[in-house]
Design a protein around this motif. Structure first.
Motif, PDB file in Angstrom:
ATOM      1  N   ARG A 252       0.822  -1.201   0.000  1.00 41.86           N
ATOM      2  CA  ARG A 252       0.000   0.000   0.000  1.00 41.86           C
ATOM      3  C   ARG A 252       0.866   1.265   0.000  1.00 41.86           C
ATOM      4  O   ARG A 252       0.563   2.237  -0.715  1.00 41.86           O
ATOM      5  CB  ARG A 252      -0.946  -0.008   1.205  1.00 41.86           C
ATOM      6  CG  ARG A 252      -2.132  -0.940   1.027  1.00 41.86           C
ATOM      7  CD  ARG A 252      -3.007  -1.007   2.263  1.00 41.86           C
ATOM      8  NE  ARG A 252      -4.204  -1.810   2.031  1.00 41.86           N
ATOM      9  CZ  ARG A 252      -5.332  -1.352   1.507  1.00 41.86           C
ATOM     10  NH1 ARG A 252      -5.439  -0.072   1.171  1.00 41.86           N
ATOM     11  NH2 ARG A 252      -6.370  -2.146   1.320  1.00 41.86           N
TER      12      ARG A 252
ATOM     13  N   ARG B 134      -4.896   6.126  -5.403  1.00 44.22           N
ATOM     14  CA  ARG B 134      -4.093   6.545  -4.249  1.00 44.22           C
ATOM     15  C   ARG B 134      -4.946   6.576  -2.990  1.00 44.22           C
ATOM     16  O   ARG B 134      -4.496   6.137  -1.922  1.00 44.22           O
ATOM     17  CB  ARG B 134      -3.459   7.913  -4.512  1.00 44.22           C
ATOM     18  CG  ARG B 134      -2.493   8.354  -3.414  1.00 44.22           C
ATOM     19  CD  ARG B 134      -1.720   9.609  -3.802  1.00 44.22           C
ATOM     20  NE  ARG B 134      -2.552  10.797  -3.903  1.00 44.22           N
ATOM     21  CZ  ARG B 134      -2.084  12.020  -4.140  1.00 44.22           C
ATOM     22  NH1 ARG B 134      -0.778  12.207  -4.312  1.00 44.22           N
ATOM     23  NH2 ARG B 134      -2.893  13.056  -4.223  1.00 44.22           N
ATOM     24  N   ARG B 135      -6.171   7.080  -3.091  1.00 39.23           N
ATOM     25  CA  ARG B 135      -7.064   7.093  -1.935  1.00 39.23           C
ATOM     26  C   ARG B 135      -7.396   5.670  -1.483  1.00 39.23           C
ATOM     27  O   ARG B 135      -7.489   5.386  -0.287  1.00 39.23           O
ATOM     28  CB  ARG B 135      -8.364   7.841  -2.266  1.00 39.23           C
ATOM     29  CG  ARG B 135      -8.210   9.349  -2.364  1.00 39.23           C
ATOM     30  CD  ARG B 135      -9.552  10.052  -2.387  1.00 39.23           C
ATOM     31  NE  ARG B 135     -10.339   9.700  -3.559  1.00 39.23           N
ATOM     32  CZ  ARG B 135     -10.255  10.314  -4.733  1.00 39.23           C
ATOM     33  NH1 ARG B 135      -9.390  11.323  -4.889  1.00 39.23           N
ATOM     34  NH2 ARG B 135     -11.009   9.946  -5.747  1.00 39.23           N
ATOM     35  N   ALA B 136      -7.575   4.765  -2.443  1.00 35.30           N
ATOM     36  CA  ALA B 136      -7.883   3.373  -2.099  1.00 35.30           C
ATOM     37  C   ALA B 136      -6.733   2.717  -1.345  1.00 35.30           C
ATOM     38  O   ALA B 136      -6.950   1.900  -0.443  1.00 35.30           O
ATOM     39  CB  ALA B 136      -8.199   2.582  -3.363  1.00 35.30           C
TER      40      ALA B 136
ATOM     41  N   SER C  20      -4.270   7.636   6.064  1.00 36.72           N
ATOM     42  CA  SER C  20      -5.363   8.482   6.554  1.00 36.72           C
ATOM     43  C   SER C  20      -6.338   7.720   7.430  1.00 36.72           C
ATOM     44  O   SER C  20      -7.135   8.333   8.147  1.00 36.72           O
ATOM     45  CB  SER C  20      -6.126   9.085   5.372  1.00 36.72           C
ATOM     46  OG  SER C  20      -6.763   8.061   4.611  1.00 36.72           O
ATOM     47  N   ARG C  21      -6.279   6.394   7.372  1.00 37.89           N
ATOM     48  CA  ARG C  21      -7.259   5.608   8.127  1.00 37.89           C
ATOM     49  C   ARG C  21      -6.725   4.190   8.335  1.00 37.89           C
ATOM     50  O   ARG C  21      -5.734   3.788   7.708  1.00 37.89           O
ATOM     51  CB  ARG C  21      -8.601   5.556   7.385  1.00 37.89           C
ATOM     52  CG  ARG C  21      -8.529   4.874   6.026  1.00 37.89           C
ATOM     53  CD  ARG C  21      -9.770   5.145   5.188  1.00 37.89           C
ATOM     54  NE  ARG C  21      -9.792   4.379   3.948  1.00 37.89           N
ATOM     55  CZ  ARG C  21      -9.120   4.711   2.847  1.00 37.89           C
ATOM     56  NH1 ARG C  21      -8.370   5.797   2.826  1.00 37.89           N
ATOM     57  NH2 ARG C  21      -9.215   3.969   1.754  1.00 37.89           N
TER      58      ARG C  21
ATOM     59  N   ASP D 236      -4.672   4.257   0.569  1.00 44.21           N
ATOM     60  CA  ASP D 236      -4.336   5.059   1.748  1.00 44.21           C
ATOM     61  C   ASP D 236      -5.057   4.576   3.007  1.00 44.21           C
ATOM     62  O   ASP D 236      -5.796   5.326   3.652  1.00 44.21           O
ATOM     63  CB  ASP D 236      -4.671   6.524   1.462  1.00 44.21           C
ATOM     64  CG  ASP D 236      -4.162   7.465   2.538  1.00 44.21           C
ATOM     65  OD1 ASP D 236      -3.219   7.089   3.263  1.00 44.21           O
ATOM     66  OD2 ASP D 236      -4.708   8.582   2.660  1.00 44.21           O
TER      67      ASP D 236
ATOM     68  N   ALA E 162      -5.723   9.351  -8.762  1.00 41.05           N
ATOM     69  CA  ALA E 162      -5.999   9.918  -7.438  1.00 41.05           C
ATOM     70  C   ALA E 162      -6.910   8.993  -6.638  1.00 41.05           C
ATOM     71  O   ALA E 162      -6.728   8.808  -5.422  1.00 41.05           O
ATOM     72  CB  ALA E 162      -6.628  11.298  -7.571  1.00 41.05           C
ATOM     73  N   ALA E 163      -7.886   8.384  -7.318  1.00 40.52           N
ATOM     74  CA  ALA E 163      -8.782   7.445  -6.639  1.00 40.52           C
ATOM     75  C   ALA E 163      -8.022   6.199  -6.193  1.00 40.52           C
ATOM     76  O   ALA E 163      -8.270   5.661  -5.103  1.00 40.52           O
ATOM     77  CB  ALA E 163      -9.935   7.064  -7.562  1.00 40.52           C
TER      78      ALA E 163
ATOM     79  N   LYS F 277       0.759   3.981  -3.049  1.00 44.20           N
ATOM     80  CA  LYS F 277       0.519   5.407  -2.822  1.00 44.20           C
ATOM     81  C   LYS F 277       1.596   6.254  -3.498  1.00 44.20           C
ATOM     82  O   LYS F 277       1.291   7.244  -4.189  1.00 44.20           O
ATOM     83  CB  LYS F 277       0.498   5.711  -1.328  1.00 44.20           C
ATOM     84  CG  LYS F 277      -0.785   5.364  -0.605  1.00 44.20           C
ATOM     85  CD  LYS F 277      -0.713   5.754   0.865  1.00 44.20           C
ATOM     86  CE  LYS F 277      -0.526   7.245   1.054  1.00 44.20           C
ATOM     87  NZ  LYS F 277      -0.457   7.635   2.477  1.00 44.20           N
TER      88      LYS F 277
ATOM     89  N   CYS G  49       1.370   6.093  -7.355  1.00 45.19           N
ATOM     90  CA  CYS G  49       0.249   6.908  -7.844  1.00 45.19           C
ATOM     91  C   CYS G  49       0.653   8.377  -7.905  1.00 45.19           C
ATOM     92  O   CYS G  49       0.369   9.068  -8.889  1.00 45.19           O
ATOM     93  CB  CYS G  49      -0.975   6.730  -6.948  1.00 45.19           C
ATOM     94  SG  CYS G  49      -1.854   5.171  -7.178  1.00 45.19           S
ATOM     95  N   SER G  50       1.333   8.845  -6.865  1.00 46.02           N
ATOM     96  CA  SER G  50       1.780  10.243  -6.850  1.00 46.02           C
ATOM     97  C   SER G  50       2.763  10.510  -7.979  1.00 46.02           C
ATOM     98  O   SER G  50       2.699  11.551  -8.648  1.00 46.02           O
ATOM     99  CB  SER G  50       2.418  10.572  -5.499  1.00 46.02           C
ATOM    100  OG  SER G  50       1.470  10.509  -4.460  1.00 46.02           O
TER     101      SER G  50
END
Length: 462
Positions: free
Chosen positions: A117, A186-188, A218-219, A190, A183-184, A121, A124-125
């Protein structure tokens, strides 16, 4: 014997050791693995599971392992099986029992999920930044050629004239959607799986929020089974890479066509062309072709992961070892393609005269002539038929619509007047497309401003 060999009486064979090893692939994740281990050790010490002195020794030892890897002084051994064991073995050799306490409350299952993960991330960036760079190159070409008219195509046949800038901006919007998918993804990715252990959590008082925050997640993933078995985030990344490569393939197909003698719309820089071993005159768009070709392998990476995941029961299965190689390859391939495409677009020479000459062929004014009649009251279907007769007349005479005399037009309809000639002017045809998103000069200027604003917002989000 392996670090997990306590329950076994003999080691695996040399062949099966190599067959089962993931180290050749996952050693690329050494930095993420070390970061995760540092965060885990610090949390164990704060929770009172290990002594602070042990956590300090672990952190120092891990730092030295990373320095050796990055200096090219670390000897990876296939017997270590994976990057986790490789790092842990070196750590124990350096700091002794303190290093052996690092794996307390942790499994390789949540460890590899964490590493992957963190890797996803970052990649993706990286890809989002490369995406922005290509869009900037396309926008620059659009800005540099605001008045260049070219033929627009449907079915690869001349259809209606459009601005070259409008054509470039179409790819800008495709890539903007690609940015959103990255971006999605990357959020997945995160979300922290660390602390899920093998599949059921652990009896140690771990602070999952602390390690998540320390690693920049983030979580926390709320279900331990899902935490170690989920690879949706890699599917999201692979899908985003596949769609982006498909868009690049479309762009490169047009670059290949436009650089031919038949089109002659652009000239590619020598830096993005190659020659022939036998034909001295050749200047081949090899790098555009390579990008087009590499799309297949990226799509293959996505399909491979989908098939790997399709029938896996919960929770971790060794099949998941196959998750990383394709995703790593897809991300690397897309990044290279984005960089190459940006260079090609930035350095290509646009040939306005050739584009305009082609825009005058193929009866591109036909729709506007039909609109001329419709605006004078003729039903559009009837106007379409009338102009079809005029095109047929041109084909029989070997001329274009603007070569016809006023009498030729009036022979088909008495609605034609002398001002029909204005409907045949390329610049007027383009300028008349004033609807939002159209190819008219004013509409494209507005679109360009919007594209630049979205681009600036996305650049800030990288």
């Amino acid at each position: 014997m392996a670090l997990w060999s306590g329950r076994f009486t003999e080691n695996v064979s040399e062949f099966t050791q190599r067959f089962g090893a993931s180290l050749p692939v996952d050693k690329a994740l050494y930095a993420q693995d070390i970061a995760g281990s540092k965060a885990h050790a610090a949390m164990l010490a704060k929770a009172g599971v290990i002594a602070q002195a042990d956590a300090d020794a672990i952190a120092g030892g891990l730092g030295r392992v990373q320095e050796r890897i990055e200096a090219g002084e670390f000897a990876f051994d296939i017997n270590d099986e994976d990057i986790h064991m490789s790092v842990e073995r070196a750590l124990i050799a350096d700091v002794g029992d303190a290093g052996a306490r690092l794996h307390t409350g942790r499994s390789r299952n949540d460890q590899v999920a964490t590493d992957t993960r963190l890797f996803a991330k970052q990649r993706c960036s990286d890809l989002m930044a490369a995406n922005v760079a290509l869009r900037q190159a396309l926008v620059k070409q659009a800005e540099a050629h605001p008045d260049v008219i070219m033929p627009g195509y449907t079915h690869l046949q001349h259809a209606q004239p459009v601005l070259f800038a409008h054509h470039m901006l179409a790819y800008v919007w495709m890539l903007a959607r690609d940015f959103g998918r990255l971006a999605a993804a990357r959020r997945a990715a995160d979300a922290s799986p660390l602390g899920a252990a093998a599949l059921a959590g652990t009896t140690y008082p771990l602070d999952r929020q602390m390690t998540a925050e320390s690693l920049g997640f983030s979580r926390v993933i709320p279900n331990s089974l899902d935490a170690v078995s989920d690879r949706d985030f890699l599917l999201d990344l692979s899908y985003a890479c596949s769609v982006s490569c498909m868009h690049l393939s479309r762009l490169c197909e047009e670059i290949v066509l436009w650089s031919t003698a038949e089109f002659d719309f652009i000239g590619l820089s020598d830096a993005f062309s190659t020659g022939s071993s036998i034909m001295p005159q050749k200047k081949n768009p090899d790098f555009a072709e390579l990008i087009r070709g590499k799309t297949g392998r990226v799509v293959g990476d996505l399909v491979a992961l989908l098939v790997t995941m399709k029938a896996l029961p919960l929770a971790y299965n060794k099949d998941l070892q196959e998750d990383k190689e394709g995703a790593i390859d897809a991300a690397k391939t897309l990044e290279d393609c984005l960089v190459c495409a940006a260079g090609m677009i930035e350095t290509m020479a646009v040939k306005p005269e050739s584009m305009r000459a082609q825009a005058k062929k193929g009866y591109l004014a036909a729709t506007d002539v039909a609109d001329y009649l419709a605006k004078k009251g003729m039903p559009f279907r009837r106007a379409h038929e009338v102009v079809g007769h005029l095109v047929l007349l041109c084909e029989q005479r070997g001329c274009d619509l603007d070569d016809l005399a006023l009498a030729d037009f009036q022979a088909e309809s008495d609605l034609f007047e002398a001002d029909i000639t204005s409907a045949l002017d390329l610049d007027a045809i383009v300028a008349a497309r004033t609807t939002e998103g159209g190819t008219g000069y004013a509409a494209v200027a507005e679109q360009l401003a919007l594209a630049k604003q979205v681009l600036a917002d996305d650049e800030a989000a990288v």
